[in-house]
Design a protein around this motif. Structure first.
Motif, PDB file in Angstrom:
ATOM      1  N   LEU A 181    -106.534 -60.187 -60.130  1.00 41.02           N
ATOM      2  CA  LEU A 181    -107.780 -59.817 -60.193  1.00 41.02           C
ATOM      3  C   LEU A 181    -108.643 -60.615 -59.066  1.00 41.02           C
ATOM      4  CD1 LEU A 181    -108.617 -59.964 -63.930  1.00 41.02           C
ATOM      5  CD2 LEU A 181    -107.753 -58.051 -62.474  1.00 41.02           C
ATOM      6  N   VAL A 182    -108.152 -61.535 -58.463  1.00 41.88           N
ATOM      7  CA  VAL A 182    -108.726 -62.146 -57.500  1.00 41.88           C
ATOM      8  C   VAL A 182    -108.735 -61.552 -56.312  1.00 41.88           C
ATOM      9  CG1 VAL A 182    -109.448 -64.414 -55.968  1.00 41.88           C
ATOM     10  CG2 VAL A 182    -108.874 -64.400 -58.563  1.00 41.88           C
ATOM     11  N   SER A 183    -107.191 -61.397 -55.666  1.00 41.06           N
ATOM     12  CA  SER A 183    -106.916 -60.835 -54.362  1.00 41.06           C
ATOM     13  C   SER A 183    -106.771 -59.235 -54.474  1.00 41.06           C
ATOM     14  CB  SER A 183    -105.368 -61.404 -53.902  1.00 41.06           C
ATOM     15  OG  SER A 183    -104.600 -60.796 -55.053  1.00 41.06           O
ATOM     16  N   GLY A 184    -106.428 -58.506 -55.519  1.00 44.27           N
ATOM     17  CA  GLY A 184    -106.438 -57.433 -55.675  1.00 44.27           C
ATOM     18  C   GLY A 184    -104.856 -56.987 -55.407  1.00 44.27           C
ATOM     19  N   GLU A 185    -103.993 -57.789 -55.170  1.00 39.94           N
ATOM     20  CA  GLU A 185    -102.608 -57.387 -54.764  1.00 39.94           C
ATOM     21  C   GLU A 185    -102.092 -56.944 -56.350  1.00 39.94           C
ATOM     22  OE1 GLU A 185    -100.623 -60.510 -52.590  1.00 39.94           O
ATOM     23  OE2 GLU A 185    -102.280 -60.336 -50.982  1.00 39.94           O
ATOM     24  N   MET A 186    -101.324 -55.986 -55.785  1.00 36.83           N
ATOM     25  CA  MET A 186    -100.357 -55.353 -57.125  1.00 36.83           C
ATOM     26  C   MET A 186     -98.881 -55.415 -56.592  1.00 36.83           C
ATOM     27  SD  MET A 186    -102.218 -51.881 -57.893  1.00 36.83           S
ATOM     28  CE  MET A 186    -102.179 -51.057 -56.425  1.00 36.83           C
ATOM     29  N   GLU A 187     -98.216 -55.769 -57.858  1.00 35.68           N
ATOM     30  CA  GLU A 187     -96.557 -56.119 -57.512  1.00 35.68           C
ATOM     31  C   GLU A 187     -95.971 -55.383 -58.789  1.00 35.68           C
ATOM     32  OE1 GLU A 187     -93.353 -59.732 -57.577  1.00 35.68           O
ATOM     33  OE2 GLU A 187     -95.620 -60.049 -58.121  1.00 35.68           O
ATOM     34  N   LEU A 188     -94.967 -54.676 -58.121  1.00 33.90           N
ATOM     35  CA  LEU A 188     -94.264 -53.821 -59.241  1.00 33.90           C
ATOM     36  C   LEU A 188     -92.961 -54.670 -59.631  1.00 33.90           C
ATOM     37  CD1 LEU A 188     -93.835 -51.042 -60.221  1.00 33.90           C
ATOM     38  CD2 LEU A 188     -92.057 -50.558 -58.581  1.00 33.90           C
ATOM     39  N   LEU A 189     -92.728 -54.742 -61.108  1.00 32.99           N
ATOM     40  CA  LEU A 189     -91.866 -55.717 -61.621  1.00 32.99           C
ATOM     41  C   LEU A 189     -90.655 -54.757 -62.082  1.00 32.99           C
ATOM     42  CD1 LEU A 189     -93.987 -58.071 -63.666  1.00 32.99           C
ATOM     43  CD2 LEU A 189     -93.314 -58.315 -61.256  1.00 32.99           C
ATOM     44  N   THR A 190     -90.510 -53.768 -62.287  1.00 35.85           N
ATOM     45  CA  THR A 190     -89.250 -52.850 -62.573  1.00 35.85           C
ATOM     46  C   THR A 190     -89.204 -51.601 -61.804  1.00 35.85           C
ATOM     47  OG1 THR A 190     -90.818 -51.282 -64.312  1.00 35.85           O
ATOM     48  CG2 THR A 190     -89.838 -53.529 -65.097  1.00 35.85           C
ATOM     49  N   GLU A 191     -87.892 -51.222 -61.632  1.00 36.77           N
ATOM     50  CA  GLU A 191     -87.888 -50.173 -61.184  1.00 36.77           C
ATOM     51  C   GLU A 191     -86.316 -49.195 -61.651  1.00 36.77           C
ATOM     52  OE1 GLU A 191     -86.819 -51.399 -57.150  1.00 36.77           O
ATOM     53  OE2 GLU A 191     -85.094 -52.610 -57.679  1.00 36.77           O
ATOM     54  N   GLY A 192     -86.127 -48.223 -61.077  1.00 35.04           N
ATOM     55  CA  GLY A 192     -84.881 -47.431 -61.373  1.00 35.04           C
ATOM     56  C   GLY A 192     -85.404 -46.336 -62.044  1.00 35.04           C
ATOM     57  N   GLU A 193     -84.252 -45.553 -62.679  1.00 35.65           N
ATOM     58  CA  GLU A 193     -84.524 -44.318 -63.515  1.00 35.65           C
ATOM     59  C   GLU A 193     -84.448 -44.605 -64.791  1.00 35.65           C
ATOM     60  OE1 GLU A 193     -81.888 -41.211 -62.171  1.00 35.65           O
ATOM     61  OE2 GLU A 193     -82.536 -41.294 -60.266  1.00 35.65           O
ATOM     62  N   SER A 194     -85.346 -45.364 -65.529  1.00 38.25           N
ATOM     63  CA  SER A 194     -85.603 -45.524 -66.863  1.00 38.25           C
ATOM     64  C   SER A 194     -87.268 -45.764 -66.997  1.00 38.25           C
ATOM     65  CB  SER A 194     -84.910 -46.850 -67.261  1.00 38.25           C
ATOM     66  OG  SER A 194     -83.445 -46.552 -67.275  1.00 38.25           O
ATOM     67  N   ASP A 195     -87.384 -45.542 -68.179  1.00 33.95           N
ATOM     68  CA  ASP A 195     -88.737 -45.891 -68.721  1.00 33.95           C
ATOM     69  C   ASP A 195     -89.040 -47.205 -69.283  1.00 33.95           C
ATOM     70  OD1 ASP A 195     -90.113 -43.311 -67.974  1.00 33.95           O
ATOM     71  OD2 ASP A 195     -89.184 -42.476 -69.543  1.00 33.95           O
ATOM     72  N   TYR A 196     -89.941 -47.999 -68.748  1.00 34.82           N
ATOM     73  CA  TYR A 196     -90.353 -49.343 -69.373  1.00 34.82           C
ATOM     74  C   TYR A 196     -91.833 -49.385 -69.969  1.00 34.82           C
ATOM     75  CZ  TYR A 196     -86.496 -51.171 -66.516  1.00 34.82           C
ATOM     76  OH  TYR A 196     -85.152 -51.314 -65.981  1.00 34.82           O
ATOM     77  N   HIS A 197     -91.727 -49.765 -71.289  1.00 34.15           N
ATOM     78  CA  HIS A 197     -93.002 -49.570 -71.881  1.00 34.15           C
ATOM     79  C   HIS A 197     -93.431 -51.040 -72.160  1.00 34.15           C
ATOM     80  CE1 HIS A 197     -92.168 -45.240 -73.162  1.00 34.15           C
ATOM     81  NE2 HIS A 197     -90.905 -45.949 -73.137  1.00 34.15           N
TER      82      HIS A 197
END
Length: 663
Positions: A181-197
Motif C-alpha cells: 500500500l505504500v509503494s504500490g508495487e504488486m507481486e504475483l504469488l501463484t501461477e500455472g493452469e490452476s485456479d487458486y482461491h
C-alpha cells in the motif's frame, strides 16, 4: 401506517438488499453493503454504509454513484476499509479512510481484481486476479473496436470448458497476488493452469491460506484442497489430503488453528458440510462435527438478497471458541462451537440468517436476518442473552406500504413414515369462508432448502389471490444426511410422492383451498419435477416449468455439470440409456394434459435451453397446450440476479399463465 396495497412484481425496484455486514475488531464500527435496482439503468447499484452499533446510530452512506461497490473489509487497526468497485469499468480494489476523503484505487489489473485480504500489519493487501498465459499483473488492456472485432474460433481440449457463472473458458486462471500500500508495487504469488482461491492471511504474516485443485486431470477431479502459501518463498504446503472439498479457511487469533468448512464427498454433492480444524503446530487435521447431523453454512433458497457472503468460522479472542452459520429444519441459525467439540445454538429462531460478523468478539455479533414478511435487515445480537436489536430499517417504509402474506408452518408424516416439513402462505387478501386457488412451488438443487425467508415470487402470487405451498421434499438440505441423500437414484420416486402428499395434507387440513384450482411451478430441479408431475398426474389445472431438465440422455455433455451430474444424481452413466430415459420427463409427454408454460434463459449453461426446446416441440407436435418463452442474454440465475426487467417479465408470465388457466 396501514398497508394500502398488494405487492407487485415491479416492486423489486423499491426493495433494497442489505448484506455482507463487517464488524471491526473494536466491536462498534460496522460497514455493510446496500444494493438497489436502478429502473433507469435496468441494473444493480451497490454502496457501502456505516453504523456505530454501540450508539445505534443512523446508517451513513460512505460510497456513492451508480456502480457496484462491495466486499468491504476492515484493516487490522480499523482505520481503513478495502473494497471492490467497478467504477473504472472493471472490478478493482480501493481503500477508503474511515475519517472521510476519496477512495483511492489500489489495483489496476488488466482483468480486474477481487477478494481483498489485509496483511496483519495493515501494510499490504492480498487479492485474486485472473490472468491468461501471456498476461501479468502489469499487462495493459488493449482498446478493442467492438464493431470491427475479428471473430476467432474457440479451441476446446477439456470437458470443463464452460460455466453458467462465467460462460466459456477464456484461457485465464485465478491467481493470488499482493500489493504494497505504500509503494504500490504488486507481486504475483501463484501461477500455472490452476485456479487458486484466496482465503485468509496468517496472524504472523508468513502465510496465506488458499484453496485449489492441483490434480493432474481436472476433468475427473472434484476436489478443493487447503494449502498454506509462503508469502516469501511462494512455496505451497498441502494441508488436506485430496479426499474432499474444503473452503472458508480462517485463522485463530494466535495462528495456532485454521478453521475449515468442508466434507470428503462420501455422498457426492449431497454430502453434509462439516467443521474441520487444522492444528498448525501439531500438523493435524480433525473433523469436529463428524458425528453431527448439523449442516454447516447457509443453504436456504431465496430470490431477493444480493451479495451474500459465507463467513466460515469466526474465531473469538480466546482462540478456542467460534461462531458459524448452520442450516437446520427450514431455518439458518447462528451456532457456537469450541475446540472441545461443544456445539450449541446462539441464535435459534424461525428465520433466515444470511449474514454474520463478530469482529472477533465473544459476546457481540451482527446478523443479517430475513423472514417471509421481512425482506432483510441487520440486527445486533447480544450472544449471552440472545437479544436482538434492529440496526437498519432499509425496507421499513416499503413493508408498511404493502400487504405481505404470512406463512403457516406445516409438518406431517409421509406414507412411508418420514417427517416432512414446509409452509403454506395464505393469499394477501385472505377472508374467512372464501375459497382460493393453490400454487405448489418446488425448489431447485435438489440439495437446497426452502426457509423462513422473504421470497418475492411467492409474495407476488399471494397478492394475486393464490395460496402458496412450499415444502422440503427428501433430497432437501437441513434434515440430516439420510434425508438429503435419499433423492439420489430416485428422481421422480419418493420425492414426487412427498410433494403430492403435501398437497393432500393441506387439502385435508385447510378448508379455504379449492382442490379444483391447483397449479404447480419450479425451477431447475423444480423444473424437472414440474415436468415430471404433469406427465404423471392431471390434478393441476396449469403448470409453469422454469430452467428445467426434460431429457437426461441429451443432458449429458451439454450442461456445465452434465457429464458427471447424471452419475451422481441419477446413478446412471451414458451407457445406461434405459435408466436415464426412465427418469426423463420427456418419456411421458404423451400423458401430459396440463397447460404448460415453459420459461428458459438463452445462455443457461446449467440446464441448457435445448432441454426446453425438446419439451416444447414434443408437446406442440402432440397438440398439447403450451407456450415457450426465451429470455435473452440470461443464464440459470435469471430469477435471482438477472436483468431486472427480465426478472419482472418472468414473474408476470408466471402469474398471467395461472390467471388464465386457474382463476
Amino acid at each position: 401506517m396501514q398497508a394500502t396495497r398488494n405487492i407487485k412484481s415491479d416492486d423489486l425496484f423499491k426493495l433494497k438488499s442489505v448484506a455482507d455486514p463487517q464488524l471491526a475488531a473494536n466491536g462498534k464500527d460496522l460497514i455493510y453493503v446496500e444494493t438497489l435496482i436502478s429502473e433507469e439503468k435496468n441494473d444493480y447499484v451497490s454502496n457501502l454504509f456505516y453504523i456505530n452499533v454501540t450508539e445505534k446510530s443512523k446508517a451513513v452512506q460512505w460510497t456513492f454513484g451508480e456502480h457496484r461497490n462491495h466486499s468491504p473489509r476492515w484493516s487490522p487497526n480499523g482505520q481503513q476499509i478495502a473494497f471492490v468497485s467497478n467504477r473504472s469499468g472493471k472490478n478493482q480494489i480501493y481503500v477508503l479512510n474511515n475519517n472521510g476523503g476519496e477512495a483511492q484505487p489500489i489495483t489496476n489489473c488488466v482483468n480486474g481484481a477481487s477478494n481483498p485480504v489485509w496483511s496483519p500489519d495493515g501494510t499490504k493487501l492480498a487479492f485474486n486476479v485472473s490472468l491468461g498465459k501471456e498476461e501479468d499483473l502489469y499487462s495493459k488492456e488493449e482498446k478493442k473496436d467492438e464493431k470491427n472485432k475479428k471473430l476467432t474460433p474457440l479451441e476446446v481440449d477439456k470437458m470443463k470448458y464452460k460455466s453458467d457463472a462465467v460462460g466459456f473458458y477464456n484461457g485465464k486462471f485465478k491467481q493470488v497476488a499482493i500489493v504494497d500500500l505504500v509503494s504500490g508495487e504488486m507481486e504475483l504469488l501463484t501461477e500455472g493452469e490452476s485456479d487458486y482461491h484466496l482465503q485468509s492471511w496468517s496472524p504472523d504474516g508468513r502465510h496465506l491460506a488458499v484453496t485449489a485443485d492441483l490434480s493432474e486431470d481436472l476433468d475427473f477431479s472434484f476436489l478443493n484442497d487447503l494449502y498454506l502459501l509462503d508469502v516469501q518463498t511462494k512455496q505451497l504446503q498441502k494441508i488436506t489430503n485430496g479426499t474432499g472439498y474444503f473452503g472458508n479457511a480462517t485463522w485463530s487469533p494466535n495462528g495456532k488453528y485454521i478453521g475449515l468448512i468442508g466434507h470428503e464427498r462420501e455422498f457426492a454433492n449431497a454430502t453434509l458440510s462439516k467443521i474441520w480444524v487444522f492444528d498448525v503446530e501439531e500438523n493435524e487435521l480433525k473433523c469436529l462435527t463428524s458425528d453431527s447431523e448439523l449442516l454447516v453454512g447457509d443453504f436456504a433458497i431465496g430470490d431477493f438478497q444480493q451479495g451474500t457472503v459465507s463467513p466460515g468460522l469466526l474465531w473469538s479472542e480466546d482462540n478456542n471458541s467460534f461462531y458459524f452459520l448452520a442450516t437446520d429444519h427450514g431455518n439458518t441459525v447462528v451456532y457456537y462451537g469450541a475446540l472441545s467439540g461443544e456445539l450449541y445454538p446462539a441464535l435459534l429462531d424461525q428465520q433466515h440468517v444470511y449474514g454474520l460478523t463478530t469482529g472477533g468478539n465473544v459476546n457481540t455479533a451482527v446478523v443479517a436476518v430475513s423472514k417471509p414478511t421481512l425482506p432483510g435487515e441487520l440486527f445486533l445480537l447480544d450472544v449471552p442473552t440472545g437479544d436482538l436489536q434492529q440496526l437498519t430499517f432499509t425496507n421499513e417504509a416499503f413493508t408498511k406500504e404493502v400487504k405481505l402474506a404470512g406463512v403457516e408452518e406445516i409438518e406431517f408424516k409421509s406414507k412411508d413414515d418420514w417427517d416432512l416439513h414446509g409452509w403454506l402462505m395464505k393469499p394477501a387478501n385472505y377472508q374467512e369462508g372464501e375459497k382460493y386457488p393453490l400454487i405448489l412451488e418446488i425448489h431447485g438443487g435438489p440439495h437446497a432448502m426452502y426457509a423462513n425467508t422473504y421470497f418475492h415470487e411467492f409474495q407476488t402470487l399471494a397478492a394475486q389471490g393464490y395460496a402458496v405451498l412450499f415444502i422440503n421434499p427428501r433430497g432437501s438440505h437441513g434434515y440430516g444426511q439420510k434425508f438429503v441423500d435419499a433423492v439420489r437414484g430416485d428422481y421422480g420416486g419418493r420425492d414426487y410422492a412427498d410433494l403430492m402428499e403435501a398437497v393432500d395434507y393441506v387439502l385435508e387440513n385447510f378448508d379455504f383451498i379449492d382442490e379444483s384450482r391447483l397449479g404447480v411451478t419450479g425451477g431447475s430441479y423444480g423444473g424437472f419435477m414440474t415436468n415430471w408431475i404433469v406427465g404423471h398426474t392431471n390434478r393441476f389445472k396449469a403448470a409453469v416449468t422454469q430452467r428445467s431438465i426434460s431429457n437426461w440422455i441429451s443432458f449429458y455433455g451439454v450442461s456445465d455439470i452434465g457429464y458427471y451430474f447424471n452419475e451422481w444424481q441419477i446413478k446412471a452413466e451414458l451407457e445406461d440409456i434405459e435408466t436415464l430415459w426412465k427418469h426423463s420427463p420427456l418419456k411421458y409427454v404423451n400423458e401430459v394434459e396440463t397447460p404448460l408454460l415453459i420459461l428458459h434463459s438463452e445462455k443457461d449453461y446449467r440446464c441448457p435451453i435445448e432441454q426446453a426446446e425438446q419439451l416444447y416441440i414434443a408437446l406442440k407436435h402432440r397438440k398439447k397446450e403450451t407456450k415457450f418463452v426465451r429470455f435473452p442474454e440470461s443464464n440459470h440465475e435469471l430469477s435471482r440476479s438477472g436483468k431486472p426487467n427480465l426478472r419482472i417479465d418472468r414473474l408476470n408470465y408466471i402469474a398471467n399463465w395461472f390467471n388464465e388457466y386457474i382463476k
